[in-house]
Design a protein around this motif. Sequence first.
Motif, PDB file in Angstrom:
ATOM      1  N   ALA A 241       0.822  -1.212   0.000  1.00  0.00           N
ATOM      2  CA  ALA A 241       0.000   0.000   0.000  1.00  0.00           C
ATOM      3  C   ALA A 241       0.856   1.262   0.000  1.00  0.00           C
ATOM      4  CB  ALA A 241      -0.926   0.006   1.214  1.00  0.00           C
ATOM      5  N   GLY A 242       2.055   1.163   0.560  1.00  0.00           N
ATOM      6  CA  GLY A 242       2.939   2.320   0.623  1.00  0.00           C
ATOM      7  C   GLY A 242       3.734   2.551  -0.632  1.00  0.00           C
ATOM      8  N   ARG A 243       3.578   1.678  -1.615  1.00  0.00           N
ATOM      9  CA  ARG A 243       4.323   1.793  -2.872  1.00  0.00           C
ATOM     10  C   ARG A 243       3.351   1.750  -4.042  1.00  0.00           C
ATOM     11  NH1 ARG A 243       7.145   0.025   1.009  1.00  0.00           N
ATOM     12  NH2 ARG A 243       9.433   0.250   1.135  1.00  0.00           N
ATOM     13  N   GLY A 244       3.461   2.686  -4.930  1.00  0.00           N
ATOM     14  CA  GLY A 244       2.544   2.737  -6.057  1.00  0.00           C
ATOM     15  C   GLY A 244       1.194   3.288  -5.635  1.00  0.00           C
ATOM     16  N   ASP A 245       0.145   2.754  -6.225  1.00  0.00           N
ATOM     17  CA  ASP A 245      -1.203   3.243  -5.987  1.00  0.00           C
ATOM     18  C   ASP A 245      -1.840   2.437  -4.842  1.00  0.00           C
ATOM     19  OD1 ASP A 245      -3.771   4.150  -6.013  1.00  0.00           O
ATOM     20  OD2 ASP A 245      -4.296   3.308  -7.971  1.00  0.00           O
ATOM     21  N   PRO A 246      -2.079   3.035  -3.669  1.00  0.00           N
ATOM     22  CA  PRO A 246      -2.659   2.291  -2.554  1.00  0.00           C
ATOM     23  C   PRO A 246      -4.101   1.892  -2.797  1.00  0.00           C
ATOM     24  CG  PRO A 246      -2.511   4.619  -2.014  1.00  0.00           C
ATOM     25  CD  PRO A 246      -1.789   4.433  -3.307  1.00  0.00           C
ATOM     26  N   ALA A 247      -4.747   2.487  -3.829  1.00  0.00           N
ATOM     27  CA  ALA A 247      -6.144   2.181  -4.110  1.00  0.00           C
ATOM     28  C   ALA A 247      -6.309   1.040  -5.100  1.00  0.00           C
ATOM     29  CB  ALA A 247      -6.860   3.429  -4.634  1.00  0.00           C
ATOM     30  N   ARG A 248      -5.212   0.433  -5.550  1.00  0.00           N
ATOM     31  CA  ARG A 248      -5.379  -0.666  -6.496  1.00  0.00           C
ATOM     32  C   ARG A 248      -5.855  -1.919  -5.768  1.00  0.00           C
ATOM     33  NH1 ARG A 248      -0.022  -0.253  -5.393  1.00  0.00           N
ATOM     34  NH2 ARG A 248       1.304  -2.109  -5.231  1.00  0.00           N
ATOM     35  N   ALA A 249      -6.544  -2.770  -6.518  1.00  0.00           N
ATOM     36  CA  ALA A 249      -7.163  -3.959  -5.941  1.00  0.00           C
ATOM     37  C   ALA A 249      -6.117  -4.888  -5.344  1.00  0.00           C
ATOM     38  CB  ALA A 249      -7.979  -4.690  -6.997  1.00  0.00           C
ATOM     39  N   ALA A 250      -6.427  -5.428  -4.166  1.00  0.00           N
ATOM     40  CA  ALA A 250      -5.506  -6.350  -3.510  1.00  0.00           C
ATOM     41  C   ALA A 250      -5.506  -7.712  -4.177  1.00  0.00           C
ATOM     42  CB  ALA A 250      -5.870  -6.491  -2.030  1.00  0.00           C
ATOM     43  N   TRP A 251      -6.598  -8.075  -4.835  1.00  0.00           N
ATOM     44  CA  TRP A 251      -6.668  -9.302  -5.629  1.00  0.00           C
ATOM     45  C   TRP A 251      -7.766  -9.130  -6.658  1.00  0.00           C
ATOM     46  CZ3 TRP A 251      -7.162  -9.621  -0.191  1.00  0.00           C
ATOM     47  CH2 TRP A 251      -8.468  -9.675   0.301  1.00  0.00           C
ATOM     48  N   ARG A 252      -7.910 -10.108  -7.515  1.00  0.00           N
ATOM     49  CA  ARG A 252      -8.806  -9.932  -8.660  1.00  0.00           C
ATOM     50  C   ARG A 252     -10.256 -10.260  -8.351  1.00  0.00           C
ATOM     51  NH1 ARG A 252      -5.532 -12.302 -13.952  1.00  0.00           N
ATOM     52  NH2 ARG A 252      -3.792 -10.811 -13.893  1.00  0.00           N
ATOM     53  N   SER A 253     -10.488 -11.309  -7.618  1.00  0.00           N
ATOM     54  CA  SER A 253     -11.856 -11.747  -7.415  1.00  0.00           C
ATOM     55  C   SER A 253     -11.970 -12.490  -6.101  1.00  0.00           C
ATOM     56  CB  SER A 253     -12.306 -12.650  -8.571  1.00  0.00           C
ATOM     57  OG  SER A 253     -11.505 -13.818  -8.623  1.00  0.00           O
ATOM     58  N   ASN A 254     -13.182 -12.960  -5.816  1.00  0.00           N
ATOM     59  CA  ASN A 254     -13.485 -13.705  -4.608  1.00  0.00           C
ATOM     60  C   ASN A 254     -13.329 -12.819  -3.380  1.00  0.00           C
ATOM     61  OD1 ASN A 254     -14.167 -16.000  -3.018  1.00  0.00           O
ATOM     62  ND2 ASN A 254     -13.217 -17.299  -4.565  1.00  0.00           N
ATOM     63  N   GLU A 255     -13.517 -13.389  -2.209  1.00  0.00           N
ATOM     64  CA  GLU A 255     -13.504 -12.611  -0.983  1.00  0.00           C
ATOM     65  C   GLU A 255     -12.137 -12.561  -0.317  1.00  0.00           C
ATOM     66  OE1 GLU A 255     -15.996 -10.726   0.357  1.00  0.00           O
ATOM     67  OE2 GLU A 255     -16.985 -11.144  -1.531  1.00  0.00           O
ATOM     68  N   ARG A 256     -11.220 -13.423  -0.717  1.00  0.00           N
ATOM     69  CA  ARG A 256      -9.879 -13.368  -0.152  1.00  0.00           C
ATOM     70  C   ARG A 256      -8.915 -14.039  -1.115  1.00  0.00           C
ATOM     71  NH1 ARG A 256      -8.166 -17.935   3.082  1.00  0.00           N
ATOM     72  NH2 ARG A 256      -9.701 -19.616   3.081  1.00  0.00           N
ATOM     73  N   PRO A 257      -7.634 -13.698  -1.056  1.00  0.00           N
ATOM     74  CA  PRO A 257      -6.669 -14.246  -2.007  1.00  0.00           C
ATOM     75  C   PRO A 257      -6.363 -15.706  -1.718  1.00  0.00           C
ATOM     76  CG  PRO A 257      -5.539 -12.954  -0.347  1.00  0.00           C
ATOM     77  CD  PRO A 257      -7.012 -12.762  -0.105  1.00  0.00           C
ATOM     78  N   GLY A 258      -6.003 -16.426  -2.748  1.00  0.00           N
ATOM     79  CA  GLY A 258      -5.559 -17.800  -2.581  1.00  0.00           C
ATOM     80  C   GLY A 258      -6.653 -18.787  -2.266  1.00  0.00           C
TER      81      GLY A 258
END
Length: 317
Positions: free
Chosen positions: A173-190
């Motif tokens: 979050a501290g690098r680049g755009d902090p508003a970009r999506a943390a993952w693509r889909s579903n409710e949690r990564p992996g």
Amino acid sequence: MTSDPAAVRRTIPDEARIGYWTAPDGWKLRRFDWPAQAPRGRILFQTGRGDIVEKYLETFAHLHAQGWSVTAFDWRGQGGSGRLSSDPHVGHASDYRVFDADLTAFWSDWIGEEAIGDLPRVILGHSMGGMMVMRALADRTIQPDAAILVAPMIGLKAPFGAAFSATIARWIAGRGDPARAAWRSNERPGSVASRQSLLTHDADRYSDEGWWQTEHPELVLGPPSWAWLAEGFAGAAALVADPRVESIDTPVLMLIAEADKLVDPRAALRLAARLPNAQVVRFGPESAHEILREADEVRNRALSAIDSFLAACGGGR
């Protein structure tokens, strides 16, 4: 009002109002109000991340039938309350204090809107809403007569553990755009599980959200941003370390799904043990995260616990 559960879940009641409340900074939050004719009290319902008020119409109908006036609002940045990022499908927040401020101001206005004398004013928070309610109780910025936390986001489930995942989220979050999506889909990564299996075992209730989003595409929201995720981890850690939790004297009912794969039920149980006046109702593998939208066996037990708790807290008829 119709008694067909599916119709109840997909219809705004005739007596209810959808409108807007304006925050002190001018931001408009979409709100839902369903006053009871002879109320036994008022309930402010706080939804979870990415939710819309329509997801809980069936629960609102139950509470209203019990004599409660019900109010809810879409959190800033989701549902019909605008967005905090340039991508309308990313749930972003750079600082949860904006949610704290909205809840504090809304509560202050809400308690002054209707004169109900000594009748109780109750707050109910699901998931992220549960975290925000707990923060407000610790901060003493709201003064409910009782609080109900449903699958509260006191800790986030994380594939690499909360501490390490928090560090990763904060670093990204501290690098680049902090508003970009943390993952693509579903409710949690992996996750290899379907989204429905993470939320509810009831396919019909799960489909309601999609129905409302088809009817109102502007309500659709996708994954959280990295900043939202970092704030979620930080907020949970802050509650763990907050000594004010032990002095919260508000009666609290906590409903916990022990098989929850989105929030950490053990963290919620540990926090409940620190509260001076808390009741806990636990659900096993029969319940996923959205307890109030689960299959009837789970949902009915949850509503029965809520009804009993409210009656004991002065909401009897």
